[in-house]
Write a protein that holds these residues in place. Structure first.
Motif, PDB file in Angstrom:
ATOM      1  N   LYS A 242       0.837  -1.204   0.000  1.00 49.20           N
ATOM      2  CA  LYS A 242       0.000   0.000   0.000  1.00 49.20           C
ATOM      3  C   LYS A 242       0.874   1.257   0.000  1.00 49.20           C
ATOM      4  O   LYS A 242       0.937   1.997   0.983  1.00 49.20           O
ATOM      5  CB  LYS A 242      -0.964   0.022   1.190  1.00 49.20           C
ATOM      6  CG  LYS A 242      -2.131   0.994   0.996  1.00 49.20           C
ATOM      7  CD  LYS A 242      -2.521   1.710   2.257  1.00 49.20           C
ATOM      8  CE  LYS A 242      -1.534   2.718   2.746  1.00 49.20           C
ATOM      9  NZ  LYS A 242      -1.301   3.862   1.827  1.00 49.20           N
TER      10      LYS A 242
ATOM     11  N   ASN B 150       1.910   5.154  -1.394  1.00 53.14           N
ATOM     12  CA  ASN B 150       1.307   6.274  -2.105  1.00 53.14           C
ATOM     13  C   ASN B 150       2.062   6.450  -3.421  1.00 53.14           C
ATOM     14  O   ASN B 150       3.033   5.737  -3.710  1.00 53.14           O
ATOM     15  CB  ASN B 150       1.298   7.552  -1.248  1.00 53.14           C
ATOM     16  CG  ASN B 150       2.688   8.009  -0.837  1.00 53.14           C
ATOM     17  OD1 ASN B 150       3.658   7.853  -1.580  1.00 53.14           O
ATOM     18  ND2 ASN B 150       2.804   8.567   0.364  1.00 53.14           N
TER      19      ASN B 150
ATOM     20  N   SER C 203      -2.445   4.893  -2.863  1.00 53.09           N
ATOM     21  CA  SER C 203      -3.206   6.076  -2.470  1.00 53.09           C
ATOM     22  C   SER C 203      -2.739   7.278  -3.293  1.00 53.09           C
ATOM     23  O   SER C 203      -1.545   7.479  -3.521  1.00 53.09           O
ATOM     24  CB  SER C 203      -3.066   6.342  -0.966  1.00 53.09           C
ATOM     25  OG  SER C 203      -1.712   6.433  -0.590  1.00 53.09           O
TER      26      SER C 203
ATOM     27  N   SER D  36      -4.482  14.675   8.166  1.00 48.94           N
ATOM     28  CA  SER D  36      -4.207  13.576   7.232  1.00 48.94           C
ATOM     29  C   SER D  36      -3.440  12.434   7.892  1.00 48.94           C
ATOM     30  O   SER D  36      -3.234  11.393   7.267  1.00 48.94           O
ATOM     31  CB  SER D  36      -3.406  14.099   6.034  1.00 48.94           C
ATOM     32  OG  SER D  36      -2.158  14.635   6.475  1.00 48.94           O
TER      33      SER D  36
ATOM     34  N   ALA E  17      -4.532   8.539   7.746  1.00 48.67           N
ATOM     35  CA  ALA E  17      -5.574   8.308   6.743  1.00 48.67           C
ATOM     36  C   ALA E  17      -5.247   7.091   5.886  1.00 48.67           C
ATOM     37  O   ALA E  17      -6.136   6.292   5.548  1.00 48.67           O
ATOM     38  CB  ALA E  17      -5.748   9.545   5.867  1.00 48.67           C
ATOM     39  N   GLY E  18      -3.970   6.928   5.530  1.00 46.87           N
ATOM     40  CA  GLY E  18      -3.581   5.753   4.748  1.00 46.87           C
ATOM     41  C   GLY E  18      -3.772   4.462   5.510  1.00 46.87           C
ATOM     42  O   GLY E  18      -4.109   3.420   4.922  1.00 46.87           O
ATOM     43  N   ASP E  19      -3.589   4.511   6.827  1.00 43.90           N
ATOM     44  CA  ASP E  19      -3.801   3.317   7.654  1.00 43.90           C
ATOM     45  C   ASP E  19      -5.279   2.941   7.678  1.00 43.90           C
ATOM     46  O   ASP E  19      -5.642   1.759   7.603  1.00 43.90           O
ATOM     47  CB  ASP E  19      -3.295   3.566   9.080  1.00 43.90           C
ATOM     48  CG  ASP E  19      -1.867   4.077   9.105  1.00 43.90           C
ATOM     49  OD1 ASP E  19      -1.093   3.707   8.207  1.00 43.90           O
ATOM     50  OD2 ASP E  19      -1.541   4.856  10.013  1.00 43.90           O
ATOM     51  N   SER E  20      -6.149   3.950   7.784  1.00 42.28           N
ATOM     52  CA  SER E  20      -7.588   3.683   7.752  1.00 42.28           C
ATOM     53  C   SER E  20      -7.999   3.177   6.377  1.00 42.28           C
ATOM     54  O   SER E  20      -8.893   2.321   6.260  1.00 42.28           O
ATOM     55  CB  SER E  20      -8.369   4.948   8.108  1.00 42.28           C
ATOM     56  OG  SER E  20      -8.239   5.254   9.487  1.00 42.28           O
ATOM     57  N   MET E  21      -7.374   3.695   5.319  1.00 38.66           N
ATOM     58  CA  MET E  21      -7.662   3.197   3.971  1.00 38.66           C
ATOM     59  C   MET E  21      -7.340   1.707   3.870  1.00 38.66           C
ATOM     60  O   MET E  21      -8.149   0.914   3.357  1.00 38.66           O
ATOM     61  CB  MET E  21      -6.858   3.979   2.931  1.00 38.66           C
ATOM     62  CG  MET E  21      -6.989   3.422   1.518  1.00 38.66           C
ATOM     63  SD  MET E  21      -6.001   4.321   0.297  1.00 38.66           S
ATOM     64  CE  MET E  21      -7.035   5.771   0.098  1.00 38.66           C
TER      65      MET E  21
ATOM     66  N   TRP F 284     -13.175   4.904   3.835  1.00 41.20           N
ATOM     67  CA  TRP F 284     -12.553   4.963   5.167  1.00 41.20           C
ATOM     68  C   TRP F 284     -11.438   6.007   5.181  1.00 41.20           C
ATOM     69  O   TRP F 284     -11.269   6.729   6.167  1.00 41.20           O
ATOM     70  CB  TRP F 284     -11.989   3.602   5.555  1.00 41.20           C
ATOM     71  CG  TRP F 284     -12.997   2.590   5.977  1.00 41.20           C
ATOM     72  CD1 TRP F 284     -14.258   2.407   5.475  1.00 41.20           C
ATOM     73  CD2 TRP F 284     -12.830   1.592   6.985  1.00 41.20           C
ATOM     74  NE1 TRP F 284     -14.873   1.359   6.105  1.00 41.20           N
ATOM     75  CE2 TRP F 284     -14.032   0.832   7.033  1.00 41.20           C
ATOM     76  CE3 TRP F 284     -11.792   1.241   7.834  1.00 41.20           C
ATOM     77  CZ2 TRP F 284     -14.209  -0.239   7.898  1.00 41.20           C
ATOM     78  CZ3 TRP F 284     -11.962   0.170   8.699  1.00 41.20           C
ATOM     79  CH2 TRP F 284     -13.155  -0.556   8.749  1.00 41.20           C
ATOM     80  N   GLY F 285     -10.644   6.079   4.105  1.00 35.94           N
ATOM     81  CA  GLY F 285      -9.576   7.065   4.044  1.00 35.94           C
ATOM     82  C   GLY F 285     -10.120   8.483   4.075  1.00 35.94           C
ATOM     83  O   GLY F 285      -9.574   9.359   4.766  1.00 35.94           O
ATOM     84  N   GLN F 286     -11.202   8.730   3.329  1.00 33.25           N
ATOM     85  CA  GLN F 286     -11.809  10.060   3.338  1.00 33.25           C
ATOM     86  C   GLN F 286     -12.379  10.392   4.710  1.00 33.25           C
ATOM     87  O   GLN F 286     -12.268  11.532   5.175  1.00 33.25           O
ATOM     88  CB  GLN F 286     -12.908  10.141   2.282  1.00 33.25           C
ATOM     89  CG  GLN F 286     -12.406  10.329   0.862  1.00 33.25           C
ATOM     90  CD  GLN F 286     -13.438  11.011  -0.010  1.00 33.25           C
ATOM     91  OE1 GLN F 286     -14.638  10.806   0.133  1.00 33.25           O
ATOM     92  NE2 GLN F 286     -12.966  11.823  -0.937  1.00 33.25           N
TER      93      GLN F 286
END
Length: 329
Positions: free
Chosen positions: A193, A195, A229, A256, A259-263, A292-294
């Motif tokens: 995952k 970015n 992401s 932010s 956010a990537g972890d929630s994604m 989830w990321g948003q």
């Protein structure tokens, strides 16, 4: 069962201020303390949505004990803490100027060889427990930076150990730890995952279009799937089975961080615990990940989104998007 591994966890302290003035006294409007570290954030987000996971991490000192308490008593996460001699680190996030964040991350404790072996052994015990509990495939999610004293080949060795034990391996890291894993591992990595910037750095080429990303992922022979992401542009999933693009409405970010972890948690939540050989619905998993990321960027500090925060209906999934679509300027 989802097993997260966070070799360098933290206590995340967040201050919210109207604006940041370097060299001046800045007064916070709000403050909060959260359990931190990428894998721990994944477990926290999963727990908030009723998906069980096991969080494995090294723990030392007073902040390590606070981390245990926050996870088990506040977040409801099953924690497997491996004692280490040095203290767990504490990180500071300053949220300011309408959604900008400034992070100050400590290096973390030196993790010695015997302590690292105990961490790996705890992960493998959790895999064995998952195998004994039912026919589904366990997923080991290794996340974040490596602490001082741990070689950048650790994730490659961990991938080989857990895949040999019958689990899927997911990796969310960056820099040398990511590149070394891709080079060294003889195991197959089920998902990475990065970015867009991290993937570009990994393949040492600019990635501007969808076609560029697809080509980059194909260069990584040991990787089955990549959840990339794209910041405000959404997310791109590149799989051996196809390509999907998630796009959402513009939002005003509060923080932010995480956010990537929630994604990633949203993706794993939607995939679930499939029986070996079952094919996940990647379009639905990507939609969950993007939503989830948003939701996460609307939360303060490293707070994770709750079910009521997630708005799936504002996320659009495009299967096989135009390969010439630009993802970066």
């Amino acid at each position: 069962m989802i097993i997260t591994v966070t070799p360098n966890p933290s206590i995340d302290r967040t201050l919210e201020i109207p604006s940041l003035a370097l060299g001046e006294v800045n007064r916070a409007d709000h403050s909060r303390v959260d359990a931190g570290g990428k894998g721990i954030n994944v477990s926290r987000a999963l727990a908030a949505h009723g998906t069980g996971s096991v969080a494995v991490y090294p723990r030392g000192g007073n902040d390590g004990r606070l981390l245990d308490s926050l996870l088990s008593r506040v977040e409801g996460v099953r924690a497997v803490a491996v004692p280490v001699r040095q203290d767990t680190r504490s990180n500071l996030t300053i949220a300011h100027d309408g959604g900008s964040t400034t992070k100050l991350n400590a290096p973390g404790p030196v993790v010695e060889a015997a302590e690292l072996e105990a961490l790996t052994a705890s992960v493998l015990r959790a895999v064995d427990e998952a195998a004994a509990a039912g026919p589904s495939t366990a997923t080991v999610v290794a996340c974040g930076s490596l602490p001082p004293g741990v070689g950048t080949d650790y994730y490659a060795r961990l991938a080989e150990a857990v895949t040999a034990a019958g689990a899927r391996f997911v990796l969310d890291t960056s820099g040398e730890a990511l590149s070394q894993t891709i080079v060294d591992t003889v195991a197959q990595i089920w998902l990475i995952k990065p970015n867009l910037e991290e993937l570009s750095e990994l393949v040492n080429r600019p990635l501007v279009t969808v076609a560029d990303v697809v080509t980059a992922v194909k260069l990584l022979g040991c990787v089955d799937n990549a959840l990339v992401s794209l910041g405000s542009l959404g997310a791109l999933l590149v799989s051996r089975r196809g390509v999907w693009l998630a796009q959402g409405e513009p939002i005003v970010a509060r923080s932010s961080v995480g956010a990537g972890d929630s994604m990633l948690a949203g993706f794993l939540h939607a995939v679930g615990d499939p029986v070996s050989g079952a094919e996940p619905d990647f379009a639905e998993a990507l939609k969950s990940a993007a939503a989830w990321g948003q939701a996460a960027v609307r939360q303060p500090g490293t707070a994770v989104p709750r079910p009521g925060d997630v708005e799936r209906e504002v996320t659009t999934i495009v299967e096989n998007p135009d390969r010439s679509l630009r993802l970066a300027q």
